[in-house]
Design a protein around this motif. Sequence first.
Motif, mmCIF file in Angstrom:
data_model
loop_
_atom_site.group_PDB
_atom_site.id
_atom_site.type_symbol
_atom_site.label_atom_id
_atom_site.label_comp_id
_atom_site.label_asym_id
_atom_site.label_seq_id
_atom_site.Cartn_x
_atom_site.Cartn_y
_atom_site.Cartn_z
ATOM 1 N N UNK A 233 39.769 45.180 55.157
ATOM 2 C CA UNK A 233 39.265 46.478 54.713
ATOM 3 C C UNK A 233 38.571 46.320 53.363
ATOM 4 N N UNK A 234 37.332 46.798 53.227
ATOM 5 C CA UNK A 234 36.647 46.686 51.925
ATOM 6 C C UNK A 234 37.327 47.577 50.887
ATOM 7 N N UNK A 235 37.273 47.158 49.656
ATOM 8 C CA UNK A 235 37.944 47.872 48.594
ATOM 9 C C UNK A 235 37.405 49.290 48.406
ATOM 10 N N UNK A 236 36.181 49.536 48.832
ATOM 11 C CA UNK A 236 35.657 50.906 48.748
ATOM 12 C C UNK A 236 36.488 51.845 49.614
ATOM 13 N N UNK A 237 36.891 51.385 50.800
ATOM 14 C CA UNK A 237 37.747 52.202 51.676
ATOM 15 C C UNK A 237 39.180 52.253 51.160
ATOM 16 N N UNK A 238 39.618 51.169 50.524
ATOM 17 C CA UNK A 238 40.968 51.146 49.953
ATOM 18 C C UNK A 238 41.103 52.213 48.874
ATOM 19 N N UNK A 239 40.070 52.352 48.027
ATOM 20 C CA UNK A 239 40.107 53.361 46.971
ATOM 21 C C UNK A 239 40.177 54.768 47.559
ATOM 22 N N UNK A 240 39.499 54.989 48.666
ATOM 23 C CA UNK A 240 39.566 56.302 49.326
ATOM 24 C C UNK A 240 40.984 56.563 49.831
ATOM 25 N N UNK A 264 47.666 48.042 43.635
ATOM 26 C CA UNK A 264 48.060 49.033 42.637
ATOM 27 C C UNK A 264 46.939 49.206 41.622
ATOM 28 N N UNK A 265 47.141 50.166 40.716
ATOM 29 C CA UNK A 265 46.127 50.342 39.683
ATOM 30 C C UNK A 265 46.008 49.108 38.798
ATOM 31 N N UNK A 266 47.121 48.359 38.662
ATOM 32 C CA UNK A 266 47.067 47.115 37.899
ATOM 33 C C UNK A 266 46.170 46.093 38.553
ATOM 34 N N UNK A 275 31.418 43.624 41.733
ATOM 35 C CA UNK A 275 31.571 43.317 43.146
ATOM 36 C C UNK A 275 32.899 43.824 43.715
ATOM 37 N N UNK A 276 33.677 44.560 42.926
ATOM 38 C CA UNK A 276 35.009 44.967 43.372
ATOM 39 C C UNK A 276 34.976 45.742 44.683
ATOM 40 N N UNK A 277 34.107 46.723 44.791
ATOM 41 C CA UNK A 277 34.124 47.602 45.956
ATOM 42 C C UNK A 277 33.745 46.882 47.243
ATOM 43 N N UNK A 278 33.049 45.777 47.132
ATOM 44 C CA UNK A 278 32.624 45.032 48.328
ATOM 45 C C UNK A 278 33.655 43.998 48.762
ATOM 46 N N UNK A 279 34.591 43.687 47.925
ATOM 47 C CA UNK A 279 35.570 42.653 48.250
ATOM 48 C C UNK A 279 36.546 43.127 49.329
ATOM 49 N N UNK A 280 37.030 42.195 50.174
ATOM 50 C CA UNK A 280 38.074 42.559 51.138
ATOM 51 C C UNK A 280 39.404 42.742 50.407
ATOM 52 N N UNK A 281 40.245 43.586 50.945
ATOM 53 C CA UNK A 281 41.478 43.969 50.255
ATOM 54 C C UNK A 281 42.379 42.776 49.966
ATOM 55 N N UNK A 282 42.401 41.762 50.855
ATOM 56 C CA UNK A 282 43.312 40.638 50.666
ATOM 57 C C UNK A 282 42.970 39.794 49.446
ATOM 58 N N UNK A 283 41.742 39.926 48.929
ATOM 59 C CA UNK A 283 41.370 39.168 47.738
ATOM 60 C C UNK A 283 41.802 39.874 46.455
ATOM 61 N N UNK A 284 42.252 41.101 46.575
ATOM 62 C CA UNK A 284 42.647 41.881 45.407
ATOM 63 C C UNK A 284 44.154 42.166 45.391
ATOM 64 N N UNK A 285 44.758 42.275 46.555
ATOM 65 C CA UNK A 285 46.151 42.733 46.661
ATOM 66 C C UNK A 285 47.137 41.765 46.007
ATOM 67 N N UNK A 286 48.289 42.308 45.663
ATOM 68 C CA UNK A 286 49.429 41.504 45.220
ATOM 69 C C UNK A 286 50.275 41.192 46.445
ATOM 70 N N UNK A 287 50.515 39.905 46.667
ATOM 71 C CA UNK A 287 51.287 39.504 47.843
ATOM 72 C C UNK A 287 52.793 39.608 47.569
ATOM 73 N N UNK A 288 53.560 39.697 48.644
ATOM 74 C CA UNK A 288 55.032 39.764 48.591
ATOM 75 C C UNK A 288 55.513 40.863 47.636
ATOM 76 N N UNK A 289 55.133 42.108 47.906
ATOM 77 C CA UNK A 289 55.567 43.193 47.013
ATOM 78 C C UNK A 289 57.056 43.484 47.179
ATOM 79 N N UNK A 290 57.595 44.227 46.229
ATOM 80 C CA UNK A 290 58.982 44.674 46.320
ATOM 81 C C UNK A 290 59.130 45.611 47.515
ATOM 82 N N UNK A 291 60.147 45.362 48.338
ATOM 83 C CA UNK A 291 60.425 46.231 49.489
ATOM 84 C C UNK A 291 61.921 46.527 49.529
ATOM 85 N N UNK A 292 62.289 47.596 50.244
ATOM 86 C CA UNK A 292 63.689 47.956 50.435
ATOM 87 C C UNK A 292 63.915 48.274 51.901
ATOM 88 N N UNK A 293 65.166 48.300 52.305
ATOM 89 C CA UNK A 293 65.526 48.695 53.659
ATOM 90 C C UNK A 293 65.706 50.212 53.704
#
Length: 338
Positions: A233-240, A264-266, A275-293
Amino acid sequence: MAQSQNTPVAGTPRRDETLRESVRRTLAIEAKGLAALSATVEGELGDAIERATGLIEGARGRVIVTGMGKSGHIGRKIAATLASTGTPALFLHAAEASHGDLGMVTPDDVLLAISWSGETAELGDVVHYARRFDVPLLAITSNTESTLGRAADTVLVLPRVEEACPNGLAPTTSTLMQLAIGDALAVALLERRGFSASDFRVFHPGGKLGARLLKVSDLMHQGPEMPLVTFGTPMSDVLIEITGKRFGCCGVVDGAGKLAGIVTDGDLRRHMGGELLAQPVESVMTRSPLVVQPDALASAALGQMNRRPVPVTVVFAVADDAPVGILHIHDILRAGVV
């Protein structure tokens, strides 16, 4: 001139050693009473509690607790403790019982009558009713040879001990022992039934206690409320998606529907550029985020969020690594979880 540390401040009462000694004496006497009660568990009292729990567990109805005066007040608390820990119970005022309230009692119930002397006159009609209609009768008393003691199927005998009242008149140590044996009976039944914290919450939905027992699944946002995008997903759609869902973040799922990362905003600030808005989301995201059950306590989730090197305000709930909900710290705080 500086005031001495030993000089009382104006309006502050002087230390009253006589009063403090009275308090210490009362607590010491009542502690002796509890110690004497505990010692009898190895003998007849322990056997009686086993019989009492068996009768209650085998009953199809409720535990009807009754008593008069201070014993009645203790009885109300015992009934409330039983009811809140998985043993259906209610309090029957011994005097009101004689004026129609005996209609509360059925042969499926178990009566628990409390009287220190065992000769409380107002219990007479309750005892007669129990014997007439074959309602199991348990007694908490200090006198097995009393009217109540002789009529009961099982007697939880309290040792005769000194009252904390210096005149030996006001029920103090005696009522403390009644309360303690009632608590012991309730906890024994709770443990035998395997009554859990989740069960406990069913009967305590309100107040601080109810909030402490809330689960992530009780507070999380689910389905279309979750901000989610897929790999590519391109970052332009992620921001939406971030703006539309208003959690200040967006989860990223892989082809199998597993949560692979979070934006996240960070992350946006770190990758800010032309070029941020054209990048795919996986190039910007933080991997292995905190999760809970989802079945974790909300208080535990709050602790995890606060313990991160950089505290987070949002966490995804996952089942088999797939996102099933999202929880914001504001949801937790609004529910009163601290």
